[in-house]
Design a protein around this motif. Structure first.
Motif, PDB file in Angstrom:
ATOM      1  N   THR A   8     -14.380 -11.884   4.098  1.00 48.03           N
ATOM      2  CA  THR A   8     -13.946 -13.661   3.588  1.00 48.03           C
ATOM      3  C   THR A   8     -15.315 -14.709   3.661  1.00 48.03           C
ATOM      4  OG1 THR A   8     -13.538 -14.293   5.626  1.00 48.03           O
ATOM      5  CG2 THR A   8     -11.561 -14.548   4.248  1.00 48.03           C
ATOM      6  N   VAL A   9     -15.708 -14.493   2.220  1.00 49.20           N
ATOM      7  CA  VAL A   9     -17.456 -15.709   2.392  1.00 49.20           C
ATOM      8  C   VAL A   9     -17.121 -16.829   1.754  1.00 49.20           C
ATOM      9  CG1 VAL A   9     -19.652 -14.561   1.160  1.00 49.20           C
ATOM     10  CG2 VAL A   9     -18.173 -13.129   1.705  1.00 49.20           C
ATOM     11  N   TYR A  10     -18.005 -17.528   2.606  1.00 49.26           N
ATOM     12  CA  TYR A  10     -18.322 -18.554   2.169  1.00 49.26           C
ATOM     13  C   TYR A  10     -19.778 -19.642   1.726  1.00 49.26           C
ATOM     14  CZ  TYR A  10     -18.350 -23.765   1.430  1.00 49.26           C
ATOM     15  OH  TYR A  10     -17.589 -25.135   1.271  1.00 49.26           O
ATOM     16  N   THR A  11     -19.901 -19.930   0.283  1.00 50.50           N
ATOM     17  CA  THR A  11     -21.553 -20.420   0.104  1.00 50.50           C
ATOM     18  C   THR A  11     -21.270 -21.597   0.050  1.00 50.50           C
ATOM     19  OG1 THR A  11     -21.916 -18.051  -0.907  1.00 50.50           O
ATOM     20  CG2 THR A  11     -23.186 -19.608  -1.712  1.00 50.50           C
ATOM     21  N   CYS A  12     -22.944 -22.375   0.569  1.00 52.25           N
ATOM     22  CA  CYS A  12     -22.799 -23.923  -0.148  1.00 52.25           C
ATOM     23  C   CYS A  12     -23.183 -23.803  -1.005  1.00 52.25           C
ATOM     24  CB  CYS A  12     -23.944 -24.067   1.709  1.00 52.25           C
ATOM     25  SG  CYS A  12     -22.889 -25.097   2.357  1.00 52.25           S
ATOM     26  N   GLY A  13     -23.044 -24.390  -1.649  1.00 56.06           N
ATOM     27  CA  GLY A  13     -23.103 -23.804  -3.235  1.00 56.06           C
ATOM     28  C   GLY A  13     -24.578 -25.625  -3.796  1.00 56.06           C
ATOM     29  N   PRO A  14     -24.521 -25.445  -4.773  1.00 52.88           N
ATOM     30  CA  PRO A  14     -25.250 -27.285  -5.292  1.00 52.88           C
ATOM     31  C   PRO A  14     -25.335 -28.016  -5.312  1.00 52.88           C
ATOM     32  CG  PRO A  14     -24.290 -25.820  -7.354  1.00 52.88           C
ATOM     33  CD  PRO A  14     -24.069 -24.911  -6.606  1.00 52.88           C
ATOM     34  N   THR A  15     -25.346 -29.300  -5.234  1.00 54.95           N
ATOM     35  CA  THR A  15     -25.374 -31.113  -5.242  1.00 54.95           C
ATOM     36  C   THR A  15     -25.308 -30.978  -6.395  1.00 54.95           C
ATOM     37  OG1 THR A  15     -25.913 -31.152  -2.996  1.00 54.95           O
ATOM     38  CG2 THR A  15     -25.274 -32.968  -4.521  1.00 54.95           C
ATOM     39  N   VAL A  16     -25.085 -30.770  -7.703  1.00 56.47           N
ATOM     40  CA  VAL A  16     -24.468 -30.618  -8.789  1.00 56.47           C
ATOM     41  C   VAL A  16     -25.396 -32.865  -9.996  1.00 56.47           C
ATOM     42  CG1 VAL A  16     -23.480 -29.590  -9.711  1.00 56.47           C
ATOM     43  CG2 VAL A  16     -22.486 -31.579  -8.929  1.00 56.47           C
ATOM     44  N   MET A  64     -13.199 -27.669   2.880  1.00 59.73           N
ATOM     45  CA  MET A  64     -12.888 -26.638   1.796  1.00 59.73           C
ATOM     46  C   MET A  64     -13.095 -24.970   2.695  1.00 59.73           C
ATOM     47  SD  MET A  64     -14.123 -28.003  -1.139  1.00 59.73           S
ATOM     48  CE  MET A  64     -16.087 -28.308  -1.067  1.00 59.73           C
ATOM     49  N   SER A  65     -13.662 -24.532   3.134  1.00 57.47           N
ATOM     50  CA  SER A  65     -13.113 -23.291   3.775  1.00 57.47           C
ATOM     51  C   SER A  65     -12.608 -23.267   4.359  1.00 57.47           C
ATOM     52  CB  SER A  65     -14.573 -23.523   4.783  1.00 57.47           C
ATOM     53  OG  SER A  65     -14.785 -21.725   5.704  1.00 57.47           O
ATOM     54  N   MET A  66     -12.179 -24.120   5.542  1.00 61.08           N
ATOM     55  CA  MET A  66     -11.253 -23.963   6.195  1.00 61.08           C
ATOM     56  C   MET A  66      -9.821 -24.359   5.457  1.00 61.08           C
ATOM     57  SD  MET A  66     -11.865 -26.285   9.828  1.00 61.08           S
ATOM     58  CE  MET A  66     -11.482 -25.746  10.895  1.00 61.08           C
ATOM     59  N   LYS A  67      -9.462 -24.105   4.424  1.00 59.24           N
ATOM     60  CA  LYS A  67      -8.257 -24.285   3.466  1.00 59.24           C
ATOM     61  C   LYS A  67      -8.476 -23.067   2.819  1.00 59.24           C
ATOM     62  CE  LYS A  67      -6.199 -26.634  -0.330  1.00 59.24           C
ATOM     63  NZ  LYS A  67      -5.969 -27.693  -0.837  1.00 59.24           N
ATOM     64  N   TYR A  68      -9.446 -22.198   2.489  1.00 61.62           N
ATOM     65  CA  TYR A  68      -9.471 -21.473   1.490  1.00 61.62           C
ATOM     66  C   TYR A  68      -9.607 -20.093   2.080  1.00 61.62           C
ATOM     67  CZ  TYR A  68      -8.943 -24.331  -2.876  1.00 61.62           C
ATOM     68  OH  TYR A  68      -8.673 -25.305  -3.837  1.00 61.62           O
ATOM     69  N   LEU A  69      -9.674 -20.066   2.829  1.00 65.49           N
ATOM     70  CA  LEU A  69     -10.430 -19.358   3.991  1.00 65.49           C
ATOM     71  C   LEU A  69     -10.061 -19.122   5.460  1.00 65.49           C
ATOM     72  CD1 LEU A  69     -14.508 -18.768   2.872  1.00 65.49           C
ATOM     73  CD2 LEU A  69     -12.059 -17.361   1.898  1.00 65.49           C
ATOM     74  N   GLY A  70      -9.097 -19.831   5.883  1.00 67.97           N
ATOM     75  CA  GLY A  70      -8.402 -19.828   7.383  1.00 67.97           C
ATOM     76  C   GLY A  70      -9.755 -20.764   8.316  1.00 67.97           C
ATOM     77  N   ASP A  71      -9.610 -20.686   9.633  1.00 65.25           N
ATOM     78  CA  ASP A  71      -9.905 -21.565  10.863  1.00 65.25           C
ATOM     79  C   ASP A  71     -11.489 -20.803  10.736  1.00 65.25           C
ATOM     80  OD1 ASP A  71      -8.229 -23.512  10.750  1.00 65.25           O
ATOM     81  OD2 ASP A  71      -7.311 -22.729  12.963  1.00 65.25           O
ATOM     82  N   THR A  72     -11.499 -19.292  11.244  1.00 66.10           N
ATOM     83  CA  THR A  72     -12.442 -18.562  11.287  1.00 66.10           C
ATOM     84  C   THR A  72     -12.842 -17.381   9.829  1.00 66.10           C
ATOM     85  OG1 THR A  72     -11.829 -18.707  13.481  1.00 66.10           O
ATOM     86  CG2 THR A  72     -13.536 -17.111  12.756  1.00 66.10           C
ATOM     87  N   LEU A  73     -14.087 -17.908   9.142  1.00 68.42           N
ATOM     88  CA  LEU A  73     -14.232 -16.915   8.266  1.00 68.42           C
ATOM     89  C   LEU A  73     -15.681 -15.817   8.611  1.00 68.42           C
ATOM     90  CD1 LEU A  73     -17.340 -18.470   5.975  1.00 68.42           C
ATOM     91  CD2 LEU A  73     -15.824 -19.991   7.396  1.00 68.42           C
ATOM     92  N   ASP A  74     -15.300 -14.640   8.239  1.00 71.28           N
ATOM     93  CA  ASP A  74     -16.576 -13.690   8.303  1.00 71.28           C
ATOM     94  C   ASP A  74     -17.800 -14.050   8.325  1.00 71.28           C
ATOM     95  OD1 ASP A  74     -14.485 -11.736   8.749  1.00 71.28           O
ATOM     96  OD2 ASP A  74     -14.176 -11.529   6.661  1.00 71.28           O
ATOM     97  N   ILE A  75     -18.804 -14.199   7.161  1.00 72.27           N
ATOM     98  CA  ILE A  75     -19.816 -14.408   6.547  1.00 72.27           C
ATOM     99  C   ILE A  75     -19.965 -16.123   5.724  1.00 72.27           C
ATOM    100  CG2 ILE A  75     -21.754 -13.826   5.226  1.00 72.27           C
ATOM    101  CD1 ILE A  75     -19.859 -10.906   5.503  1.00 72.27           C
ATOM    102  N   HIS A  76     -20.737 -16.986   6.685  1.00 73.62           N
ATOM    103  CA  HIS A  76     -21.310 -18.133   5.935  1.00 73.62           C
ATOM    104  C   HIS A  76     -22.834 -18.173   5.280  1.00 73.62           C
ATOM    105  CE1 HIS A  76     -20.242 -22.309   5.759  1.00 73.62           C
ATOM    106  NE2 HIS A  76     -21.715 -22.462   5.455  1.00 73.62           N
ATOM    107  N   CYS A  77     -22.835 -18.338   4.089  1.00 73.51           N
ATOM    108  CA  CYS A  77     -23.994 -18.277   3.592  1.00 73.51           C
ATOM    109  C   CYS A  77     -24.593 -19.797   3.297  1.00 73.51           C
ATOM    110  CB  CYS A  77     -23.640 -17.171   2.361  1.00 73.51           C
ATOM    111  SG  CYS A  77     -23.219 -16.099   2.651  1.00 73.51           S
ATOM    112  N   GLY A  78     -25.537 -19.935   2.995  1.00 79.55           N
ATOM    113  CA  GLY A  78     -26.170 -20.633   2.772  1.00 79.55           C
ATOM    114  C   GLY A  78     -28.115 -20.708   2.880  1.00 79.55           C
ATOM    115  N   GLY A  79     -28.717 -21.654   2.555  1.00 80.07           N
ATOM    116  CA  GLY A  79     -30.234 -21.970   1.834  1.00 80.07           C
ATOM    117  C   GLY A  79     -30.643 -22.210   4.314  1.00 80.07           C
TER     118      GLY A  79
END
Length: 470
Positions: free
Chosen positions: A23-31, A223-238
């Motif tokens: 499970t991977v979560y990436t902080c996306g853009p502010t549009v 949103m991370s916890m909703k889609y990927l659970g309380d703990t996720l494998d990899i969280h990415c970002g700037g």
RNA sequence: GGCGCCUUGGCGGAGUGGUUACGCAGAGCUCUGCAAAAGCUCGUACACCAGUUCGAUUCUGGUAGGCGCCUCCA
């Protein structure tokens, strides 16, 4: 695979909670504005991570958020909402601004051949999830209410700042920005901001605390916890997110769930333009449109990104983009050898075609060492361009290209063959050449060049390549 | 002021305690009818000063310079 982990500050082997799913979560853009090359460096690197995970046989579940509300012009929760500000600037509603830049962002993702995340999630579609999470934090005693909103009390979370190695007492918070005097601690941040009493916002929702909108940080946790659970494998970002955004995400999420939020944190370092960071205030953001306007393709930019390591502060210049373009042209020249199989090769290459993607994967598994990949690929390309492809090698060769495409996203297999007209020109030129009609041969070579095709006369016959690939 | 990172040949950029990464640009050569965005070769790079070591670009300490975060921001 091994990847540097901001949590441990060293290169760790990635340990999965539920293999073979990752499970991977990436902080996306502010549009609220165009994305610039700094964003693209980051997202291309995330994409390379995802491609590497997939190539290792893992099943990726990748979530990227779209921040379309709540991101204020200051992380200290002061100032305007960026969306509302963008709306004023463009004479549109915040909703229109968000929709416009979201579409543009996704279109650019496609052009750059960034894989589509499994879930692209908008903050405004998950207001209830965010409100629910704030309620949990409220029940657990992590919040307090002041005149302009609900805040997270960072003093209630003893580990606050550990992740970023922040020495809270030594920080000179407030030195450059006016702090809200009602906040209990300088590091406290808004979970829910109340709408101003005297004006109506484009984006606002009812909540137990009053009409308003969510703080920026809560969306990623919810949103991370909703889609990927309380703990996720990899969280990415700037890399810029380490001290504030990700620190706050950890505080919120772990306070609510009582579990680690993410086991592995990957951060993409910044790219510098003229030795300076790209930022709004400097107005030095180069967009994908700018890149294309200068005659470069999105894939040229993609290759340029691969030339540097995600952990080092990279540099962008038009000169280095030109360098990347040349390098890509060589690789593309190799790729079209599949249309030019010969009865026999003049020599052998020093590697098995099927080993090439494996070798590349090994290098990517080593903390995404893309520069080494390109150095290796350079050797492969040189040898293949020299030796050529025999008829019975084509299948293996195409498998190799497919493997490279999966890992690097350079679309080598999508490069078109020359059409029958051009093929005829090539044949005519060769005929003229064999007849020693040099004048005609050179004329035809120029005609081919006008069609973006260059000819090299090899011992085994003419070999063509595109000089511009779209 | 606090915290952290970085410094490799013209440019970009890996890597290593002792042996030329790689690419672009440049120079020379080769193949060629001529060419080539083709092949080969070359420049003798690792900020500076000490220390450890038989030996350091690679380890340790310091100096100088640059950058990032503590505003916006990938």
């Amino acid at each position: 695979m091994n990847l540097y982990n901001t949590l441990t500050r060293k290169v760790d082997e990635i340990k999965l909670l539920n293999p073979p799913t990752v499970t991977v979560y990436t902080c996306g853009p502010t549009v609220y504005d165009h994305a610039h090359i700094g964003h693209w460096f980051t997202y291309i690197r995330m994409d390379t991570l995802i491609r590497t995970l997939k190539a290792n046989g893992l099943k990726t579940n990748w979530v990227m958020n779209i921040t379309d509300v709540g991101h204020l012009t200051s992380d200290a929760d002061e100032g305007e909402d960026k969306l509302e500000k963008g709306a004023k600037r463009e004479g549109k509603t915040a909703w229109e601004v968000a929709a416009y830049y979201t579409d543009e962002f996704i279109e650019s993702m496609n052009e750059l051949n960034i894989l589509e995340p499994d879930h692209i999630v908008k903050a405004t579609d998950h207001i209830n999830d965010q409100v629910d999470l704030i309620k949990v934090l409220e029940q657990k005693g992590f919040t307090y209410v002041i005149s302009d909103g609900v805040y997270y009390d960072t003093s209630k979370f003893p580990r606050y700042g550990d992740f970023a190695k922040l020495d809270i007492d030594e920080q000179q918070a407030g030195k450059r920005v006016e702090l809200n005097p009602e906040k209990k601690n300088p590091t406290d941040f808004a979970l829910w901001k109340l709408s101003p009493k005297d004006s109506k916002r484009d984006m606002e929702w009812d909540s137990p605390w009053g009409k308003g909108f969510p703080g920026w940080h809560i969306e990623c946790s919810a949103m991370s916890m909703k889609y990927l659970g309380d703990t996720l494998d990899i969280h990415c970002g700037g890399i810029d997110h380490i001290p504030v955004h990700h620190t706050n995400e950890i505080a919120q999420s772990e306070a609510a769930s009582g579990k680690p939020f993410a086991n592995h944190w990957m951060h993409s370092n910044h790219v510098m333009v003229d030795n300076q960071k790209i930022s709004k205030s400097l107005d030095n953001g180069i967009t994908l449109e700018d890149v294309k306007a200068k005659g470069y393709t999105p894939l040229d930019l993609r290759l340029h990104v691969l030339e540097s390591n995600y952990r080092s502060q990279s540099k962008f210049s038009w000169e280095s983009l030109a360098s990347a373009k040349q390098r890509l042209l060589e690789i593309q020249a190799m790729a079209v050898l599949r249309y030019q199989a010969k009865p026999e090769s003049s020599d052998y290459v020093s590697f098995a075609l099927s080993d090439v993607p494996k070798e590349v994967l090994n290098m990517l598994n080593n903390d995404l060492n893309t520069p080494s990949v390109l150095a290796y690929l350079s050797d492969v390309v040189t040898q293949l361009l020299t030796v050529g492809i025999e008829g019975d090698m084509v299948d293996h060769f195409e498998d190799m290209l497919a493997g490279l495409d999966e890992l690097l996203g350079l679309k080598l297999l999508e490069i078109k063959d020359i059409d029958s007209d051009i093929r005829e020109l090539v044949a005519k030129r060769e005929e003229a050449r064999l007849n020693k009609d040099w004048e005609e041969a050179d004329k035809l070579r120029q005609a081919l060049l006008d069609k973006n095709v260059a000819i090299e006369d090899k011992a085994t016959g003419p070999q063509w390549r595109w000089v511009a690939v779209r």
